[in-house]
Structure formats: structure tokens, C-alpha cells
Design a protein around this motif. Structure first.
Motif, short mmCIF file in Angstrom:
data_model
loop_
_atom_site.label_atom_id
_atom_site.label_comp_id
_atom_site.label_asym_id
_atom_site.label_seq_id
_atom_site.Cartn_x
_atom_site.Cartn_y
_atom_site.Cartn_z
N GLN A 103 53.96 -18.18 -40.40
CA GLN A 103 53.67 -17.98 -41.81
C GLN A 103 54.94 -18.01 -42.66
O GLN A 103 54.89 -18.36 -43.83
CB GLN A 103 52.95 -16.64 -42.02
CG GLN A 103 51.54 -16.64 -41.53
CD GLN A 103 50.89 -15.28 -41.65
OE1 GLN A 103 51.56 -14.26 -41.83
NE2 GLN A 103 49.58 -15.25 -41.55
N ILE A 104 56.05 -17.64 -42.09
CA ILE A 104 57.32 -17.69 -42.83
C ILE A 104 57.95 -19.07 -42.72
O ILE A 104 58.47 -19.61 -43.70
CB ILE A 104 58.28 -16.60 -42.32
CG1 ILE A 104 57.72 -15.23 -42.68
CG2 ILE A 104 59.67 -16.77 -42.90
CD1 ILE A 104 58.48 -14.09 -42.05
N VAL A 149 52.60 -15.54 -35.11
CA VAL A 149 51.86 -15.87 -36.33
C VAL A 149 52.70 -15.56 -37.56
O VAL A 149 52.74 -16.35 -38.51
CB VAL A 149 50.52 -15.11 -36.35
CG1 VAL A 149 49.85 -15.21 -37.71
CG2 VAL A 149 49.60 -15.63 -35.27
N LEU A 150 53.39 -14.43 -37.56
CA LEU A 150 54.26 -14.08 -38.68
C LEU A 150 55.38 -15.10 -38.85
O LEU A 150 55.68 -15.52 -39.97
CB LEU A 150 54.84 -12.68 -38.48
CG LEU A 150 55.80 -12.18 -39.55
CD1 LEU A 150 55.07 -12.02 -40.87
CD2 LEU A 150 56.42 -10.87 -39.12
N SER A 169 51.13 -11.71 -32.67
CA SER A 169 51.24 -11.42 -34.09
C SER A 169 52.63 -11.78 -34.63
O SER A 169 52.76 -12.23 -35.76
CB SER A 169 50.91 -9.96 -34.38
OG SER A 169 51.89 -9.12 -33.83
#
Length: 132
Positions: free
Chosen positions: A112-113, A108-109, A105
Motif C-alpha cells: 500500500q505504501i 500488505v502495508l 499484514s
């Protein structure tokens, strides 16, 4: 003990500063918010009250946690602790599967940033270097 004696006045100073700033922000929310933003104002006042109670009163006065270095721990030295009511801290051992899910996770974060930033930075860098 010397660091603890230095930590108490700093913690009390932070409490005083945050109390003054919280008071100013509540005054601005109550008196200076335009009437067309009444719905947002009610939400912001609720958030501000939660912050005042949890951060300023609960941590700085009632429990007053003192960090213990180099361990990632603290002990309680506030009014409630002196009265015999100590907070209960639960330390849980994580399973390898939960550690793996947490890492995934976080990756993934990061993606995404990072991807939107790259989509902005690369064209901007190309544009500025071509102009130069």
C-alpha cells in the motif's frame, strides 16, 4: 552502572525540553488558534494533554525505564518504582498462525505504501530522463 548514571541526566534533559515544548504548544493552541477552528482546537488540546501525561510525566518521571542491553528489556527506576509500585509487563509467546498473519499484514502495508510511490517515481524519472 556507568551508562545508567549517564542515562538519568539525559532522561531528565529530555523531560525538561519536552515540557518546555509542550508548554509552548499548549500556549499556541489556547491563545493563537483562530476561532473558526474551535472543534479542531479542542481535539488537539486533548491529544496534547494525553501526550504530556503519558510521555513526559508517566515515562520520564514516574517510571523512568532504564534499558538493559543487549536484551530487549528495561527496569524501572522512577518515583513509583521506588514507592513499591512497579509496572507489570506481560510477554506473550506468539503462535505461528499469528506470526503468519502479522507478516501478511506487513506485506500488505508495504504494498500500500510502495505502489503509490512507484506510480509517482517511475513517471517522474521517465519525464526527467527524457528531458535530459
Amino acid at each position: 552502572l556507568k551508562l545508567q548514571e549517564l542515562f538519568f541526566p539525559c532522561q531528565r534533559g529530555v523531560f525538561v525540553v519536552t515540557s518546555v515544548l509542550n508548554g509552548i504548544s499548549l500556549f499556541c493552541l489556547l491563545k493563537k488558534t483562530p476561532p473558526n477552528q474551535f472543534g479542531v482546537r479542542v481535539y488537539l488540546i486533548a491529544v496534547q494533554e494525553v501526550i504530556i501525561i503519558l510521555s513526559s510525566v508517566y515515562l520520564d518521571v514516574l517510571y523512568a525505564p532504564i534499558p538493559v542491553f543487549p536484551a530487549l528489556a528495561c527496569y524501572c527506576a522512577g518515583h513509583l518504582c521506588m514507592a513499591g509500585w512497579s509496572p507489570h509487563v506481560v510477554v506473550m509467546n506468539r503462535s505461528p498462525a499469528s506470526i503468519k498473519r502479522q507478516r501478511k499484514s506487513l506485506i500488505v502495508l508495504f504494498v500500500q505504501i510502495a505502489v503509490p510511490l512507484i506510480m509517482i517515481i517511475v513517471p517522474a524519472f521517465t519525464l526527467f530522463t527524457s528531458l535530459a
